[in-house]
Enzyme design. Sequence first.
Site, PDB file in Angstrom:
ATOM      1  N   ASP A   1      12.624  34.549 -10.253  1.00 46.61           N
ATOM      2  CA  ASP A   1      13.051  32.891  -9.910  1.00 46.61           C
ATOM      3  C   ASP A   1      11.964  32.620  -8.220  1.00 46.61           C
ATOM      4  OD1 ASP A   1      15.181  32.958 -11.258  1.00 46.61           O
ATOM      5  OD2 ASP A   1      16.721  33.162  -9.602  1.00 46.61           O
TER       6      ASP A   1
ATOM      7  N   GLU B   1      17.329  36.187 -19.169  1.00 44.75           N
ATOM      8  CA  GLU B   1      17.994  34.700 -19.473  1.00 44.75           C
ATOM      9  C   GLU B   1      17.364  34.219 -20.667  1.00 44.75           C
ATOM     10  OE1 GLU B   1      19.490  33.648 -15.019  1.00 44.75           O
ATOM     11  OE2 GLU B   1      18.098  33.355 -15.177  1.00 44.75           O
TER      12      GLU B   1
ATOM     13  N   HIS C   1      11.279  29.922 -12.912  1.00 42.24           N
ATOM     14  CA  HIS C   1      10.932  31.031 -13.273  1.00 42.24           C
ATOM     15  C   HIS C   1       9.488  30.473 -13.504  1.00 42.24           C
ATOM     16  CE1 HIS C   1      15.102  31.822 -15.564  1.00 42.24           C
ATOM     17  NE2 HIS C   1      15.222  32.152 -13.861  1.00 42.24           N
TER      18      HIS C   1
END
Length: 596
Positions: free
Chosen positions: A366, A342, A532
Amino acid sequence: MTGTNRLQGRMPKVGIRPTIDGRRNGVRESLEDQTMDMAKSVKEFLETNLRHPNGLPVECVIADTTIGGVAESAKCADKFAAEGVGVSITVTRCWCYGTETLDMDPSTPKAVWGFNGTERPGAVYLAAALAGYDQIGIPAFGIYGKDVQDAEDTTIPEDVKEKLLQFTKAGLAVANMKGKSYLSLGSVSMGIAGSVVNPAFFKDYLGMRNEYVDMSEFIRRMDNKIYDPVEYEKAIKWVKENCVEGEDRNDKELIHTREQKDQEWETVVKMTLIAKDLMVGNPRLAELGYIEESCGHNAIAGGFQGQRQWTDFMPNGDFMETILNSSFDWNGIREAFVFATENDCLNAVPMLFGHLLTGTAQIFSDVRTYWSPDSVKRVTGKELSGKAADGIIHLINSGSTTLDATGQQSRDGKPAMKPFWEITEEETKKCLDVTTWGPASLGYFRGGGYSSTFKTDGEMPVTMARVNMIKGLGPVLQIAEGYTIDLDKDIHDVLNMRTDPTWPTTWFAPNLTGKGAFKDVYSVMNNWGANHGAISYGHIGGDLITLASMLRIPVAMHNVPEERIFRPKTWGAFGLDDLQGADYRACNNFGPVYGK
């Protein structure tokens, strides 16, 4: 296993500056051999115990002569510039002329070791030199052994060794980042603030540049076959032999055909080749006629946006991210890349910190769920125990987690994540054997793809870190040392099924202090600054704090014992009773190391 430098630019060296009392006619002459021998002992110690993360040996450079005044300081500075010195250590056994013998380069991390002996006042010079650095605004680290040594003692005390290593590892991390790139492949993923790349942060704090490539470049290179076809055939064969396809949990009417799945495998392998070429270049492309593409972007770290403009119609980046972040691929064992899913550059940065400090692959996850002991018992009927007794945090992401995190490598018979030069072929096979590759959830990833599926086995010491950007304050670093948890299978199966079980899972229990953000596990989760976390093998919080102080990034939360905290001496002038507040004040006072 030998290493190679896949980036442009020579590896930074450690410069050692033996300073001496400049008075002639007996004083200086009596100290020459002792002082130079002190420098030689530091060189031997560091070169024996350190490697760069690419596996190459760390080289130390000693000034041609001892340094008794400003002329010899200038000669030393000239030599260090010619040799590519990125870290400076001054050593002395005696009094020296303070300001005349300082290393004046403001952007090079520097430390001074003053010998603790009664015959000659090395400690007096240490104090004078550090006071000089404070006065001119160049923070420096002071190293001073706790125990008095005899004049003829040439050994390095254990406490001095610890500080030399902590300082040098962090200093080399600073030097290795300087002049390199962060490569954004795409832009902002799903509105995630961490993937909003701030070039001022990279330039001012890390000395890095930012490079940007649109994701359409992947399609161009795949369509025009701008990749090494020989490596591609090798890679696809390796994948078929080593990457076992996992359970497809999609609804039957959505499941892709075998032909579609095979095509997706070919695409994700090509994506991996292309991302690697974009980061560090590939001379094979020049042989194929693509000279510009062969150069790469000299990226020490990178990230892939993926969602959603890519993943709504193309296979996701999970396989690419996992393989790049691992310490091995179809070409064998090699240095792991630092690659963020991401395009979360603010998670890539602490991943980069951890990799540069340890040489190991880094986990990207995550920070998904806090499980209290009561919640676990309610859901599973079982109780958490051991290091998990106070609760656990579920670290899980759709597939970018390094395969090193499977826990299949070992050190002294215990699960570990090791620098690539310590990893064996047998260990890489074990990592692959416990991993399956589940077809992507087509609700999340309409274009398909494959996610690595595994559970981190074993109880490993790890450190989770994160950089957050705060309006008006700038970057701050969070640190949480703790352990991976090898949950009882019955507990794991129940908890894991409540999310996507095809994703890689690491259970994490932070070390608690009983106060502040580390009062309990819930507080750690509740105070974490973003979605994260970057997880590195080992309890490296002390090294991260040292590195952060060099970069002038304050540490917002940590659970590192005070005896392992090592910052520049001048931090004490900003308050000794409130070390966290002093860190903020010092970082604000000196500002980012490369200026605003």
